[in-house]
Scaffold this motif. Structure first.
Motif, PDB file in Angstrom:
ATOM      1  N   MET A 202       8.365   0.895  22.722  1.00  8.99           N
ATOM      2  CA  MET A 202       8.325  -0.563  22.947  1.00  8.99           C
ATOM      3  C   MET A 202       9.764  -0.819  22.827  1.00  8.99           C
ATOM      4  O   MET A 202      10.711  -0.237  22.178  1.00  8.99           O
TER       5      MET A 202
ATOM      6  N   ILE B 109       9.315  -8.227  13.380  1.00  6.68           N
ATOM      7  CA  ILE B 109       9.677  -7.222  14.735  1.00  6.68           C
ATOM      8  C   ILE B 109      10.628  -8.193  15.538  1.00  6.68           C
ATOM      9  O   ILE B 109      10.791  -9.178  15.610  1.00  6.68           O
TER      10      ILE B 109
ATOM     11  N   SER C  71       0.893   3.351   6.947  1.00  2.50           N
ATOM     12  CA  SER C  71       0.110   3.297   5.463  1.00  2.50           C
ATOM     13  C   SER C  71      -0.414   4.852   5.475  1.00  2.50           C
ATOM     14  O   SER C  71      -0.592   5.427   6.459  1.00  2.50           O
TER      15      SER C  71
ATOM     16  N   ALA D  40       9.910  -2.615  14.060  1.00  2.00           N
ATOM     17  CA  ALA D  40       9.393  -3.444  13.014  1.00  2.00           C
ATOM     18  C   ALA D  40      10.094  -3.066  11.922  1.00  2.00           C
ATOM     19  O   ALA D  40      10.475  -1.925  11.820  1.00  2.00           O
TER      20      ALA D  40
ATOM     21  N   THR E 228       7.115  -7.915   7.341  1.00  2.53           N
ATOM     22  CA  THR E 228       7.667  -7.131   8.318  1.00  2.53           C
ATOM     23  C   THR E 228       7.813  -7.913   9.559  1.00  2.53           C
ATOM     24  O   THR E 228       7.459  -8.900   9.654  1.00  2.53           O
TER      25      THR E 228
ATOM     26  N   ALA F 253       7.528   4.587   8.032  1.00  2.00           N
ATOM     27  CA  ALA F 253       6.425   4.674   7.006  1.00  2.00           C
ATOM     28  C   ALA F 253       5.119   3.960   7.520  1.00  2.00           C
ATOM     29  O   ALA F 253       5.135   2.719   7.311  1.00  2.00           O
TER      30      ALA F 253
ATOM     31  N   ASN G  22       1.212   3.892  18.695  1.00  2.00           N
ATOM     32  CA  ASN G  22       1.012   2.785  17.663  1.00  2.00           C
ATOM     33  C   ASN G  22       2.130   2.933  17.002  1.00  2.00           C
ATOM     34  O   ASN G  22       2.449   3.862  16.144  1.00  2.00           O
TER      35      ASN G  22
ATOM     36  N   LEU H 201       5.662   2.545  14.454  1.00  2.00           N
ATOM     37  CA  LEU H 201       5.814   2.629  13.024  1.00  2.00           C
ATOM     38  C   LEU H 201       6.695   1.512  12.460  1.00  2.00           C
ATOM     39  O   LEU H 201       7.529   0.977  13.360  1.00  2.00           O
TER      40      LEU H 201
ATOM     41  N   SER I  26       0.653  -6.160  19.413  1.00  2.00           N
ATOM     42  CA  SER I  26       0.758  -5.080  18.260  1.00  2.00           C
ATOM     43  C   SER I  26      -0.236  -4.071  18.348  1.00  2.00           C
ATOM     44  O   SER I  26      -1.613  -4.498  18.275  1.00  2.00           O
TER      45      SER I  26
ATOM     46  N   MET J   5      -3.590  -3.357  16.511  1.00  2.00           N
ATOM     47  CA  MET J   5      -4.862  -4.331  16.257  1.00  2.00           C
ATOM     48  C   MET J   5      -5.854  -3.881  17.184  1.00  2.00           C
ATOM     49  O   MET J   5      -7.124  -4.348  17.127  1.00  2.00           O
TER      50      MET J   5
ATOM     51  N   GLU K 198      -1.606  -4.511   3.423  1.00  2.00           N
ATOM     52  CA  GLU K 198      -0.377  -4.087   4.152  1.00  2.00           C
ATOM     53  C   GLU K 198       0.588  -5.445   4.291  1.00  2.00           C
ATOM     54  O   GLU K 198      -0.206  -6.658   3.974  1.00  2.00           O
TER      55      GLU K 198
ATOM     56  N   THR L 167      10.828  -3.185  21.125  1.00  2.00           N
ATOM     57  CA  THR L 167      11.154  -3.944  19.596  1.00  2.00           C
ATOM     58  C   THR L 167      10.852  -2.873  18.463  1.00  2.00           C
ATOM     59  O   THR L 167      10.484  -1.931  18.688  1.00  2.00           O
TER      60      THR L 167
ATOM     61  N   ARG M 230       0.018  -9.929  11.753  1.00  2.00           N
ATOM     62  CA  ARG M 230      -0.927  -9.321  11.007  1.00  2.00           C
ATOM     63  C   ARG M 230      -0.734 -10.087   9.650  1.00  2.00           C
ATOM     64  O   ARG M 230       0.439 -10.309   9.311  1.00  2.00           O
TER      65      ARG M 230
ATOM     66  N   VAL N 153       0.821  -1.102   0.009  1.00  2.00           N
ATOM     67  CA  VAL N 153       0.071  -0.152   0.117  1.00  2.00           C
ATOM     68  C   VAL N 153       1.151   1.242  -0.155  1.00  2.00           C
ATOM     69  O   VAL N 153       2.203   1.158   0.311  1.00  2.00           O
ATOM     70  N   TYR N 154       0.226   2.306  -0.246  1.00  2.00           N
ATOM     71  CA  TYR N 154       1.138   3.717  -0.278  1.00  2.00           C
ATOM     72  C   TYR N 154       1.585   3.822   1.436  1.00  2.00           C
ATOM     73  O   TYR N 154       0.861   3.512   2.214  1.00  2.00           O
TER      74      TYR N 154
HETATM   75  O1  TXA Z   1       2.699  -3.017   4.040  1.00  2.00           O
HETATM   76  C1  TXA Z   1       2.892  -2.322   5.021  1.00  2.00           C
HETATM   77  O2  TXA Z   1       3.381  -2.869   5.915  1.00  2.00           O
HETATM   78  C2  TXA Z   1       2.680  -0.943   4.880  1.00  2.00           C
HETATM   79  C3  TXA Z   1       3.813  -0.321   3.935  1.00  2.00           C
HETATM   80  C4  TXA Z   1       3.707   1.365   3.991  1.00  2.00           C
HETATM   81  O3  TXA Z   1       5.139  -0.722   4.177  1.00  2.00           O
HETATM   82  N1  TXA Z   1       2.951  -0.184   6.324  1.00  2.00           N
HETATM   83  C5  TXA Z   1       1.852  -0.447   7.244  1.00  2.00           C
HETATM   84  O4  TXA Z   1       2.155   0.238   8.462  1.00  2.00           O
HETATM   85  O5  TXA Z   1       0.867  -1.096   7.230  1.00  2.00           O
HETATM   86  P1  TXA Z   1       1.127   0.461   9.726  1.00  2.00           P
HETATM   87  O6  TXA Z   1       1.659   1.609  10.438  1.00  2.00           O
HETATM   88  O7  TXA Z   1      -0.188   1.047   9.060  1.00  2.00           O
HETATM   89  O8  TXA Z   1       0.894  -0.724  10.121  1.00  2.00           O
HETATM   90  C6  TXA Z   1       1.907  -1.493  10.900  1.00  2.00           C
HETATM   91  C7  TXA Z   1       1.490  -2.411  12.085  1.00  2.00           C
HETATM   92  C8  TXA Z   1       0.673  -1.528  13.291  1.00  2.00           C
HETATM   93  O9  TXA Z   1      -0.453  -2.404  13.525  1.00  2.00           O
HETATM   94  C9  TXA Z   1       1.481  -1.656  14.214  1.00  2.00           C
HETATM   95  O10 TXA Z   1       0.989  -1.444  15.646  1.00  2.00           O
HETATM   96  C10 TXA Z   1       2.564  -2.879  14.096  1.00  2.00           C
HETATM   97  O11 TXA Z   1       2.529  -2.955  12.711  1.00  2.00           O
HETATM   98  N2  TXA Z   1       3.910  -2.489  14.693  1.00  2.00           N
HETATM   99  C11 TXA Z   1       4.830  -1.827  14.315  1.00  2.00           C
HETATM  100  N3  TXA Z   1       5.624  -1.791  15.160  1.00  2.00           N
HETATM  101  C12 TXA Z   1       5.357  -3.024  15.998  1.00  2.00           C
HETATM  102  C13 TXA Z   1       6.272  -3.319  16.897  1.00  2.00           C
HETATM  103  N4  TXA Z   1       7.544  -2.973  17.587  1.00  2.00           N
HETATM  104  N5  TXA Z   1       5.580  -4.372  17.990  1.00  2.00           N
HETATM  105  C14 TXA Z   1       4.389  -4.745  17.343  1.00  2.00           C
HETATM  106  N6  TXA Z   1       3.719  -4.412  16.182  1.00  2.00           N
HETATM  107  C15 TXA Z   1       4.178  -3.471  15.754  1.00  2.00           C
END
Ligand code: TXA
Ligand code: MG
Length: 337
Positions: A111, A96, A139, A115, A94, A137, A58, A60, A225, A228, A176, A113, A191, A32-33
């Motif tokens: 956190m 973690i 979405s 991603a 992705t 980044a 939340n 990134l 996460s 969620m 995603e 950890t 996810r 996705v963008y």
């Molecule tokens: O495809 C994708 O992953 C897109 C493109 C732009 O790369 N990005 C994306 O990011 O979907 P976002 O922020 O919309 O979703 C990231 C998810 C969120 O549910 C967030 O809580 C989780 O990943 N997340 C990020 N870092 C985390 C961490 N350290 N531990 C657990 N969950 C994490």
């Protein structure tokens, strides 16, 4: 806001100049963008949260151009991460892992950890290289809305809030990335995405599926996460998932139509439905569903739908990604006819 055209020769230098000045840029990826900013800049990260209206807790995803860049982001790289990267990177996965101290707290929402993802889209990859920094980044949608799969979707949500969108056309995957945590003993799927559970198990052996993937979180539950726990992917319409045969679905929709009711069905299923309907792909091909899902959810807003009945995909391990997004769009309203 400018939408930069694809043939602009210096577009990566131009976009990178924004990123190196702590500005944010919307970029295409294969999923996705994304709304990208320098992952080492607290100002850029703050701007990402502001532009999206994203809750601060939340975290990134940090995007890198090549595997070795992971070493400055995480404490250590386990063998499992190497094996996954070998098979699926660059691509929609992705990981973690325990974070390094280099990353600002605001990226990881405090956190322990982080991603990390290595996107396969040429423009995303090239921009990370040219900017010379990893890009945080999420979405590029307003928080709560379906993720953007076209530059127009980003423009619709974020116009006036960000300075630049790179238009890379329609995203190939449409949902995603798969998010897997390698921070616990047994790898944990947080996810589902187009790197599927069977594919992950081929590489890792045992993989646990987080209960939040297909069920609403019980009140007060500890979340692995944070994303969620938020309302997600929601058009303004009341979305209801309907399980059952096609004739039963058609009968149910025709008997329960009210003002601005719509239906979302698989290809070739529109006959006999008395309300306007959208198709969202081939029932037998989860990839085609994931590819069109978010665009169709956004079209519901465009037409002013008040309610939408959706044909439920088959529940198997290949379809987890679509089912997970639909359940959230429907706020877990699911009925069997
Ligand atoms: O495809 C994708 O992953 C897109 C493109 C732009 O790369 N990005 C994306 O990011 O979907 P976002 O922020 O919309 O979703 C990231 C998810 C969120 O549910 C967030 O809580 C989780 O990943 N997340 C990020 N870092 C985390 C961490 N350290 N531990 C657990 N969950 C994490
Ligand atoms: Mg998102």
């Amino acid at each position: 806001m400018k939408i930069s055209s694809r043939d602009e020769t210096d577009k990566f230098m131009y976009a990178a100049s924004f990123l190196l000045n702590d500005e944010v840029v919307a970029i295409p990826t294969e999923t996705v963008y994304g709304l990208a900013g320098n992952a080492f800049s607290e100002t850029a990260v703050r701007r990402i949260f502001e532009a999206k209206g994203r809750p601060q807790d939340n975290p990134l995803i940090v995007h890198i151009a090549e595997f070795p860049e992971i070493y400055e982001l995480v404490k250590e790289v386990p063998k499992s991460a190497e094996m996954l990267a070998e098979r699926f990177w660059p691509g929609p996965l992705t990981m973690i892992l325990p974070r390094s101290d280099e990353i600002p707290d605001c990226v990881t929402a405090g956190m322990d950890t982080v991603a990390v993802r290595c996107p396969a889209h040429f423009a995303a990859n090239e921009l990370i290289r040219v900017a010379g920094v990893p890009l945080a980044a999420p979405s590029a949608n307003l928080s709560g809305k379906p993720s953007p799969t076209k530059a127009e979707h980003v423009y619709h949500d974020l116009k006036g809030r960000i300075p630049l969108v790179i238009d890379g056309g329609e995203c190939r995957e449409g949902v995603e990335s798969t998010v897997i945590s390698l921070a616990s003993d047994v790898p944990h799927l947080l996810r589902p995405g187009n790197v599927t559970l069977p594919q992950l198990r081929e590489v890792l052996g045992e993989v646990e599926v987080d209960p939040a993937v297909l069920k609403p979180l019980p009140k007060g539950a500890k979340v692995l996460s944070p994303g969620m726990k938020y309302k997600h992917y929601s058009p303004d319409a009341d979305v209801v998932l309907v399980k059952g045969s096609l004739p039963d679905f058609v009968g149910f929709v025709n008997a329960n139509q009210s003002e601005s009711t719509y239906a979302m069905v698989f290809d070739g299923e529109q006959k006999g439905i008395e309300v306007p309907s959208f198709t969202y792909g081939n029932k037998k091909d989860p990839r085609s569903l994931s590819n069109r899902l978010f665009d169709v959810l956004r079209q519901l807003d465009t037409v002013g739908a008040k309610r939408c009945y959706v044909r439920c995909p088959e529940e198997n391990e290949e379809d987890l990604a679509v089912m997970n997004r639909l359940l959230r769009a429907a706020a877990f309203q699911i009925i069997t006819v």
